[in-house]
Design a protein around this motif. Structure first.
Motif, PDB file in Angstrom:
ATOM      1  N   ALA A  69       0.818  -1.213   0.000  1.00 37.94           N
ATOM      2  CA  ALA A  69       0.000   0.000   0.000  1.00 37.94           C
ATOM      3  C   ALA A  69       0.853   1.265   0.000  1.00 37.94           C
ATOM      4  O   ALA A  69       0.330   2.367  -0.040  1.00 37.94           O
ATOM      5  CB  ALA A  69      -0.925   0.006   1.211  1.00 37.94           C
ATOM      6  N   LYS A  70       2.190   1.087   0.080  1.00 34.39           N
ATOM      7  CA  LYS A  70       3.124   2.216   0.148  1.00 34.39           C
ATOM      8  C   LYS A  70       2.848   3.084   1.381  1.00 34.39           C
ATOM      9  O   LYS A  70       2.888   4.307   1.341  1.00 34.39           O
ATOM     10  CB  LYS A  70       3.078   3.038  -1.132  1.00 34.39           C
ATOM     11  N   PHE A  71       2.594   2.404   2.488  1.00 31.88           N
ATOM     12  CA  PHE A  71       2.321   3.061   3.758  1.00 31.88           C
ATOM     13  C   PHE A  71       3.571   3.809   4.214  1.00 31.88           C
ATOM     14  O   PHE A  71       4.647   3.222   4.326  1.00 31.88           O
ATOM     15  CB  PHE A  71       1.914   2.010   4.788  1.00 31.88           C
ATOM     16  N   PRO A  72       3.473   5.117   4.467  1.00 32.90           N
ATOM     17  CA  PRO A  72       4.671   5.922   4.747  1.00 32.90           C
ATOM     18  C   PRO A  72       5.319   5.671   6.111  1.00 32.90           C
ATOM     19  O   PRO A  72       6.444   6.102   6.340  1.00 32.90           O
ATOM     20  CB  PRO A  72       4.150   7.360   4.670  1.00 32.90           C
ATOM     21  N   HIS A  73       4.639   4.972   6.999  1.00 32.14           N
ATOM     22  CA  HIS A  73       5.178   4.755   8.344  1.00 32.14           C
ATOM     23  C   HIS A  73       5.604   3.298   8.567  1.00 32.14           C
ATOM     24  O   HIS A  73       5.679   2.838   9.709  1.00 32.14           O
ATOM     25  CB  HIS A  73       4.152   5.167   9.397  1.00 32.14           C
ATOM     26  N   LEU A  74       5.918   2.612   7.491  1.00 29.53           N
ATOM     27  CA  LEU A  74       6.283   1.199   7.579  1.00 29.53           C
ATOM     28  C   LEU A  74       7.479   0.974   8.499  1.00 29.53           C
ATOM     29  O   LEU A  74       7.451   0.075   9.342  1.00 29.53           O
ATOM     30  CB  LEU A  74       6.573   0.634   6.178  1.00 29.53           C
ATOM     31  N   ASP A  75       8.522   1.779   8.368  1.00 25.17           N
ATOM     32  CA  ASP A  75       9.720   1.581   9.187  1.00 25.17           C
ATOM     33  C   ASP A  75       9.412   1.679  10.678  1.00 25.17           C
ATOM     34  O   ASP A  75       9.894   0.877  11.473  1.00 25.17           O
ATOM     35  CB  ASP A  75      10.819   2.570   8.806  1.00 25.17           C
ATOM     36  N   ARG A  76       8.594   2.642  11.047  1.00 22.52           N
ATOM     37  CA  ARG A  76       8.216   2.810  12.459  1.00 22.52           C
ATOM     38  C   ARG A  76       7.447   1.588  12.950  1.00 22.52           C
ATOM     39  O   ARG A  76       7.674   1.104  14.054  1.00 22.52           O
ATOM     40  CB  ARG A  76       7.378   4.076  12.626  1.00 22.52           C
ATOM     41  N   HIS A  77       6.564   1.089  12.109  1.00 21.37           N
ATOM     42  CA  HIS A  77       5.792  -0.092  12.484  1.00 21.37           C
ATOM     43  C   HIS A  77       6.689  -1.320  12.618  1.00 21.37           C
ATOM     44  O   HIS A  77       6.518  -2.124  13.539  1.00 21.37           O
ATOM     45  CB  HIS A  77       4.673  -0.355  11.469  1.00 21.37           C
ATOM     46  N   LYS A  78       7.653  -1.456  11.712  1.00 22.65           N
ATOM     47  CA  LYS A  78       8.578  -2.590  11.788  1.00 22.65           C
ATOM     48  C   LYS A  78       9.367  -2.569  13.096  1.00 22.65           C
ATOM     49  O   LYS A  78       9.581  -3.611  13.713  1.00 22.65           O
ATOM     50  CB  LYS A  78       9.549  -2.580  10.598  1.00 22.65           C
ATOM     51  N   ILE A  79       9.778  -1.396  13.523  1.00 22.24           N
ATOM     52  CA  ILE A  79      10.512  -1.270  14.783  1.00 22.24           C
ATOM     53  C   ILE A  79       9.625  -1.696  15.954  1.00 22.24           C
ATOM     54  O   ILE A  79      10.052  -2.455  16.830  1.00 22.24           O
ATOM     55  CB  ILE A  79      11.041   0.178  14.975  1.00 22.24           C
ATOM     56  N   GLY A  80       8.386  -1.233  15.962  1.00 19.46           N
ATOM     57  CA  GLY A  80       7.447  -1.622  17.016  1.00 19.46           C
ATOM     58  C   GLY A  80       7.182  -3.119  17.019  1.00 19.46           C
ATOM     59  O   GLY A  80       7.117  -3.750  18.081  1.00 19.46           O
ATOM     60  N   HIS A  81       7.043  -3.677  15.827  1.00 19.93           N
ATOM     61  CA  HIS A  81       6.813  -5.120  15.711  1.00 19.93           C
ATOM     62  C   HIS A  81       8.004  -5.904  16.261  1.00 19.93           C
ATOM     63  O   HIS A  81       7.833  -6.865  17.015  1.00 19.93           O
ATOM     64  CB  HIS A  81       6.568  -5.501  14.253  1.00 19.93           C
ATOM     65  N   ALA A  82       9.196  -5.492  15.887  1.00 20.43           N
ATOM     66  CA  ALA A  82      10.409  -6.183  16.343  1.00 20.43           C
ATOM     67  C   ALA A  82      10.543  -6.103  17.863  1.00 20.43           C
ATOM     68  O   ALA A  82      10.903  -7.090  18.520  1.00 20.43           O
ATOM     69  CB  ALA A  82      11.645  -5.598  15.666  1.00 20.43           C
TER      70      ALA A  82
END
Length: 138
Positions: A69-82
């Motif tokens: 979806a080209k979500f602009p906050h993907l990196d932030r979400h990946k950090i939270g997930h990790a």
């Protein structure tokens, strides 16, 4: 009454994402029920293993959806997930080292994280997709 009740404000897609979330909620409730019946130590290992595996799969599905979806906050979400996976592994390590408080800690961590994760992060994705006119819902 369940420890963590599914509510309408948790609904994201009435599909695969919600099915994943409901399964995670069921695991939280299973753990809490066992803990409140004095059986937490009996089931915590099995539930922790299932949670770690299922959560990792679920978060990968979410991240793939965000990427497509080209979500602009993907990196932030990946950090939270990790960080969340790290917390689960940390609790698993404590349990394996003999901690008797892991079951109750895990119930609280999961309930709070799932509630906040869905109501904030996943809703943020849903809003983005609706506003961007993305054809696919999360």
């Amino acid at each position: 009454m369940a420890y963590f009740e599914w509510a309408d404000d948790l609904v994201i897609d009435n599909g695969p994402i919600d099915n994943d979330h409901r399964h995670l909620v069921d695991l939280v409730n299973e753990l809490h029920t066992a803990t409140s019946q004095g059986r937490g130590q009996e089931v915590v290992s099995k539930i922790l293993d299932a949670l770690i595996a299922y959560t990792a799969d679920h978060l990968q599905r979410e991240e793939h959806l965000m990427e497509s979806a080209k979500f602009p906050h993907l990196d932030r979400h990946k950090i939270g997930h990790a960080k969340f996976i790290e917390k689960l592994v940390e609790l698993q390590t404590k349990y394996r080292a003999g901690s008797i408080t892991v079951a109750s800690q895990l119930s609280t961590v999961l309930r709070d994280w799932l509630s906040l994760h869905i109501r904030r992060n996943d809703k943020e994705l849903l809003k983005f997709m609706k506003n961007s006119g993305a054809a696919r819902k999360p």
